[in-house]
Design a protein around this motif. Structure first.
Motif, PDB file in Angstrom:
ATOM      1  N   ALA A 140       0.824  -1.210   0.000  1.00 59.79           N
ATOM      2  CA  ALA A 140       0.000   0.000   0.000  1.00 59.79           C
ATOM      3  C   ALA A 140       0.856   1.258   0.000  1.00 59.79           C
ATOM      4  O   ALA A 140       0.580   2.227  -0.734  1.00 59.79           O
ATOM      5  CB  ALA A 140      -0.932  -0.011   1.208  1.00 59.79           C
ATOM      6  N   ARG A 141       1.915   1.281   0.801  1.00 60.15           N
ATOM      7  CA  ARG A 141       2.790   2.452   0.852  1.00 60.15           C
ATOM      8  C   ARG A 141       3.551   2.640  -0.454  1.00 60.15           C
ATOM      9  O   ARG A 141       3.725   3.777  -0.941  1.00 60.15           O
ATOM     10  CB  ARG A 141       3.750   2.323   2.034  1.00 60.15           C
ATOM     11  CG  ARG A 141       3.041   2.343   3.378  1.00 60.15           C
ATOM     12  CD  ARG A 141       3.984   2.106   4.530  1.00 60.15           C
ATOM     13  NE  ARG A 141       4.947   3.208   4.669  1.00 60.15           N
ATOM     14  CZ  ARG A 141       5.853   3.263   5.644  1.00 60.15           C
ATOM     15  NH1 ARG A 141       5.898   2.299   6.570  1.00 60.15           N
ATOM     16  NH2 ARG A 141       6.700   4.283   5.710  1.00 60.15           N
ATOM     17  N   LEU A 142       3.988   1.557  -1.066  1.00 59.98           N
ATOM     18  CA  LEU A 142       4.662   1.647  -2.362  1.00 59.98           C
ATOM     19  C   LEU A 142       3.722   2.206  -3.428  1.00 59.98           C
ATOM     20  O   LEU A 142       4.113   3.073  -4.230  1.00 59.98           O
ATOM     21  CB  LEU A 142       5.171   0.267  -2.782  1.00 59.98           C
ATOM     22  CG  LEU A 142       6.519  -0.195  -2.230  1.00 59.98           C
ATOM     23  CD1 LEU A 142       6.796  -1.613  -2.671  1.00 59.98           C
ATOM     24  CD2 LEU A 142       7.637   0.728  -2.672  1.00 59.98           C
ATOM     25  N   ARG A 143       2.519   1.697  -3.459  1.00 63.80           N
ATOM     26  CA  ARG A 143       1.566   2.143  -4.484  1.00 63.80           C
ATOM     27  C   ARG A 143       1.251   3.628  -4.316  1.00 63.80           C
ATOM     28  O   ARG A 143       1.130   4.376  -5.311  1.00 63.80           O
ATOM     29  CB  ARG A 143       0.286   1.323  -4.394  1.00 63.80           C
ATOM     30  CG  ARG A 143      -0.733   1.660  -5.471  1.00 63.80           C
ATOM     31  CD  ARG A 143      -1.978   0.800  -5.333  1.00 63.80           C
ATOM     32  NE  ARG A 143      -2.954   1.151  -6.344  1.00 63.80           N
ATOM     33  CZ  ARG A 143      -3.807   2.160  -6.288  1.00 63.80           C
ATOM     34  NH1 ARG A 143      -3.775   2.973  -5.243  1.00 63.80           N
ATOM     35  NH2 ARG A 143      -4.658   2.406  -7.265  1.00 63.80           N
ATOM     36  N   ALA A 144       1.099   4.078  -3.082  1.00 68.78           N
ATOM     37  CA  ALA A 144       0.797   5.494  -2.855  1.00 68.78           C
ATOM     38  C   ALA A 144       1.928   6.392  -3.347  1.00 68.78           C
ATOM     39  O   ALA A 144       1.694   7.418  -4.025  1.00 68.78           O
ATOM     40  CB  ALA A 144       0.529   5.732  -1.367  1.00 68.78           C
ATOM     41  N   VAL A 145       3.176   6.023  -3.051  1.00 68.93           N
ATOM     42  CA  VAL A 145       4.325   6.841  -3.465  1.00 68.93           C
ATOM     43  C   VAL A 145       4.490   6.816  -4.973  1.00 68.93           C
ATOM     44  O   VAL A 145       4.697   7.861  -5.622  1.00 68.93           O
ATOM     45  CB  VAL A 145       5.597   6.359  -2.750  1.00 68.93           C
ATOM     46  CG1 VAL A 145       6.823   7.080  -3.294  1.00 68.93           C
ATOM     47  CG2 VAL A 145       5.477   6.590  -1.252  1.00 68.93           C
ATOM     48  N   LEU A 146       4.401   5.634  -5.588  1.00 71.70           N
ATOM     49  CA  LEU A 146       4.604   5.525  -7.038  1.00 71.70           C
ATOM     50  C   LEU A 146       3.486   6.201  -7.811  1.00 71.70           C
ATOM     51  O   LEU A 146       3.735   6.836  -8.848  1.00 71.70           O
ATOM     52  CB  LEU A 146       4.695   4.046  -7.426  1.00 71.70           C
ATOM     53  CG  LEU A 146       5.949   3.300  -6.959  1.00 71.70           C
ATOM     54  CD1 LEU A 146       5.848   1.826  -7.324  1.00 71.70           C
ATOM     55  CD2 LEU A 146       7.200   3.908  -7.558  1.00 71.70           C
ATOM     56  N   ASP A 147       2.266   6.066  -7.346  1.00 72.72           N
ATOM     57  CA  ASP A 147       1.148   6.679  -8.055  1.00 72.72           C
ATOM     58  C   ASP A 147       1.252   8.203  -8.038  1.00 72.72           C
ATOM     59  O   ASP A 147       0.947   8.894  -9.025  1.00 72.72           O
ATOM     60  CB  ASP A 147      -0.165   6.231  -7.417  1.00 72.72           C
ATOM     61  CG  ASP A 147      -1.356   6.502  -8.336  1.00 72.72           C
ATOM     62  OD1 ASP A 147      -1.122   6.699  -9.547  1.00 72.72           O
ATOM     63  OD2 ASP A 147      -2.483   6.517  -7.842  1.00 72.72           O
ATOM     64  N   GLU A 148       1.719   8.736  -6.933  1.00 69.53           N
ATOM     65  CA  GLU A 148       1.886  10.182  -6.844  1.00 69.53           C
ATOM     66  C   GLU A 148       3.015  10.678  -7.748  1.00 69.53           C
ATOM     67  O   GLU A 148       2.901  11.732  -8.393  1.00 69.53           O
ATOM     68  CB  GLU A 148       2.158  10.571  -5.390  1.00 69.53           C
ATOM     69  CG  GLU A 148       2.320  12.068  -5.190  1.00 69.53           C
ATOM     70  CD  GLU A 148       2.627  12.397  -3.738  1.00 69.53           C
ATOM     71  OE1 GLU A 148       2.799  13.608  -3.439  1.00 69.53           O
ATOM     72  OE2 GLU A 148       2.691  11.456  -2.909  1.00 69.53           O
ATOM     73  N   ALA A 149       4.108   9.907  -7.817  1.00 67.32           N
ATOM     74  CA  ALA A 149       5.259  10.349  -8.604  1.00 67.32           C
ATOM     75  C   ALA A 149       5.061  10.138 -10.093  1.00 67.32           C
ATOM     76  O   ALA A 149       5.532  10.946 -10.911  1.00 67.32           O
ATOM     77  CB  ALA A 149       6.510   9.610  -8.135  1.00 67.32           C
ATOM     78  N   THR A 150       4.386   9.074 -10.490  1.00 68.30           N
ATOM     79  CA  THR A 150       4.231   8.767 -11.918  1.00 68.30           C
ATOM     80  C   THR A 150       3.019   9.438 -12.545  1.00 68.30           C
ATOM     81  O   THR A 150       2.791   9.293 -13.746  1.00 68.30           O
ATOM     82  CB  THR A 150       4.103   7.234 -12.095  1.00 68.30           C
ATOM     83  OG1 THR A 150       2.979   6.762 -11.338  1.00 68.30           O
ATOM     84  CG2 THR A 150       5.366   6.529 -11.648  1.00 68.30           C
ATOM     85  N   GLY A 151       2.225  10.146 -11.771  1.00 66.01           N
ATOM     86  CA  GLY A 151       1.059  10.814 -12.338  1.00 66.01           C
ATOM     87  C   GLY A 151       1.439  11.872 -13.354  1.00 66.01           C
ATOM     88  O   GLY A 151       0.806  12.005 -14.408  1.00 66.01           O
ATOM     89  N   LYS A 152       2.491  12.625 -13.080  1.00 65.24           N
ATOM     90  CA  LYS A 152       2.922  13.659 -14.026  1.00 65.24           C
ATOM     91  C   LYS A 152       3.634  13.076 -15.235  1.00 65.24           C
ATOM     92  O   LYS A 152       3.890  13.803 -16.205  1.00 65.24           O
ATOM     93  CB  LYS A 152       3.835  14.656 -13.323  1.00 65.24           C
ATOM     94  CG  LYS A 152       5.100  14.039 -12.785  1.00 65.24           C
ATOM     95  CD  LYS A 152       5.941  15.087 -12.075  1.00 65.24           C
ATOM     96  CE  LYS A 152       7.231  14.494 -11.529  1.00 65.24           C
ATOM     97  NZ  LYS A 152       8.074  15.517 -10.856  1.00 65.24           N
ATOM     98  N   TRP A 153       3.960  11.790 -15.175  1.00 66.27           N
ATOM     99  CA  TRP A 153       4.587  11.132 -16.323  1.00 66.27           C
ATOM    100  C   TRP A 153       3.541  10.521 -17.259  1.00 66.27           C
ATOM    101  O   TRP A 153       3.904   9.879 -18.237  1.00 66.27           O
ATOM    102  CB  TRP A 153       5.547  10.036 -15.860  1.00 66.27           C
ATOM    103  CG  TRP A 153       6.683  10.568 -15.044  1.00 66.27           C
ATOM    104  CD1 TRP A 153       7.143  11.838 -14.988  1.00 66.27           C
ATOM    105  CD2 TRP A 153       7.487   9.805 -14.136  1.00 66.27           C
ATOM    106  NE1 TRP A 153       8.199  11.954 -14.141  1.00 66.27           N
ATOM    107  CE2 TRP A 153       8.442  10.716 -13.586  1.00 66.27           C
ATOM    108  CE3 TRP A 153       7.523   8.484 -13.719  1.00 66.27           C
ATOM    109  CZ2 TRP A 153       9.403  10.325 -12.658  1.00 66.27           C
ATOM    110  CZ3 TRP A 153       8.488   8.083 -12.815  1.00 66.27           C
ATOM    111  CH2 TRP A 153       9.406   9.003 -12.278  1.00 66.27           C
TER     112      TRP A 153
END
Length: 369
Positions: A140-153
């Motif tokens: 869950a913590r990994l998904r939250a961090v990655l989703d936030e960072a890759t949204g602008k990509w």
């Protein structure tokens, strides 16, 4: 060749080239980024598309379906300073082809490195036990961090899963020993619990058996005593109903004496003190036939006196007729009892003489048998 044909052929080739350069067919679930003179122009959608030949060109071809990316195992240090190798599986999807092509150079490499750094931050705050048992929290913590960072990509991370956590070999051996010891402990506990239950059930069964046997013995003794009581009562009633005199009772008493020594466990037996009285009663019952018994006159008088006293005590006893069958049986029984009494007296006299005595208690000296 005709000079006119050559220009026509050249023109046809140019037309075919221009048509081929103008038409673009995009497959389903694909997106093409078009640049015009090196600048992003638009994204082609699936189907038939037209572009300007020479001016427009396809820069990137992207697949907008959900993709799966499996990373290589990466070393991560836990809070208790243990190095574990963790590899992850990433499920992502391109939502903006333009951003995926122009916002990041290599989005897969960027996602991989971001996953490693996030894992190190998350695992670094957990010990080995927490790392092995908290996969859902880590995901869950990994998904939250990655989703936030890759949204602008232009990429959406749908799911992140930890595929494997490999601790060092020494830790694996220690964990195996710990698990083996734990299982041995549980097996020993279960075995002891089973033995305990078995002993409890066995004790309960033995207790119930003893109780039932005791109750059965008690009921048997009660029934036996009840039967003996009823038998004695019937005999007592029969004796009183027939009005038996002391002579018959004395004869039955003498008849019961041989049963005292019938048991195999008897090493000695005691003659009751009432034996002489019973013998005297039986012999006194036939005092008028004392001449045939061989007893001295004094003994005959004493027996007659005892017989008169017994008759006085049993005034209401019925007389036995001389010519009846009962009288004949009584006479025969009396003769047999007299013979047994004479033999007993003779034996007692011999024992008394051997012991230095001169007289039997309650009897005058016998002149002979």
């Amino acid at each position: 060749m005709d000079p006119v044909v050559i220009p026509i052929l050249v023109a046809a080739i140019v037309v075919v080239f221009l048509v081929a350069a103008t038409v673009r067919i995009v497959p389903q679930a694909r997106r093409y980024n078009i640049e015009r003179f090196g600048r992003y122009r638009r994204t082609l959608q699936p189907g038939l598309n037209f572009v300007l030949p020479v001016a427009d060109r396809v820069n990137t071809k992207l697949d907008v379906r959900e993709q799966v990316y499996s990373s290589e195992p990466k070393p991560v240090i836990t809070e208790d300073n243990l190095v574990v190798n963790i590899d992850t599986v990433l499920y992502y999807q391109i939502t903006d082809p333009r951003a995926a092509a122009y916002e990041v150079a290599d989005y897969l490499h960027a996602i991989d490195q971001l996953t490693v750094t996030t894992l190190r931050n998350v695992i670094g705050s957990m010990d080995l036990e927490g790392t092995l048992t908290s996969r859902e929290e880590i995901n869950a913590r990994l998904r939250a961090v990655l989703d936030e960072a890759t949204g602008k990509w232009g990429i959406r991370v749908n799911r992140v899963e930890i595929k494997a956590i490999d601790p060092p070999n020494t830790i694996k051996e220690a964990m195996e020993k710990q698990m083996r010891a734990e299982r041995d402990k549980r097996a020993a506990i279960l075995h002891a619990e089973g033995e305990r239950q078995a002993k409890i059930l066995t004790a309960e069964g033995t207790k119930q058996k003893d109780i039932l046997e005791a109750q059965g013995t008690q009921q048997a003794m009660i029934l036996r005593a009840d039967g003996e009581s009823k038998a004695v009562e019937l005999v007592f009633q029969a004796v009183h109903r027939n009005n038996a005199d002391a002579k018959v009772l004395a004869y039955k008493y003498l008849e019961t004496l041989p049963h005292l020594a019938q048991s195999d466990n008897n090493t000695f037996w005691v003659i009751p003190g009432e034996l002489t009285e019973a013998i005297r009663t039986v012999t006194g019952a036939f005092g008028d036939r004392s001449a045939g018994t061989g007893l001295p006159p004094a003994a005959q008088r004493e027996d007659a006196t005892d017989a008169d006293a017994s008759d006085k005590d049993h005034v209401g006893a019925p007389e036995v007729e001389a010519n009846s069958t009962l009288a004949l049986d009584a006479v025969a029984a009396a003769d047999a009892a007299a013979k047994q009494a004479a033999v007993a007296v003779s034996d007692a006299k011999a024992e008394a003489e051997a012991a230095g005595e001169t007289r039997l208690p309650g009897r005058p000296p016998a002149s002979g048998t």
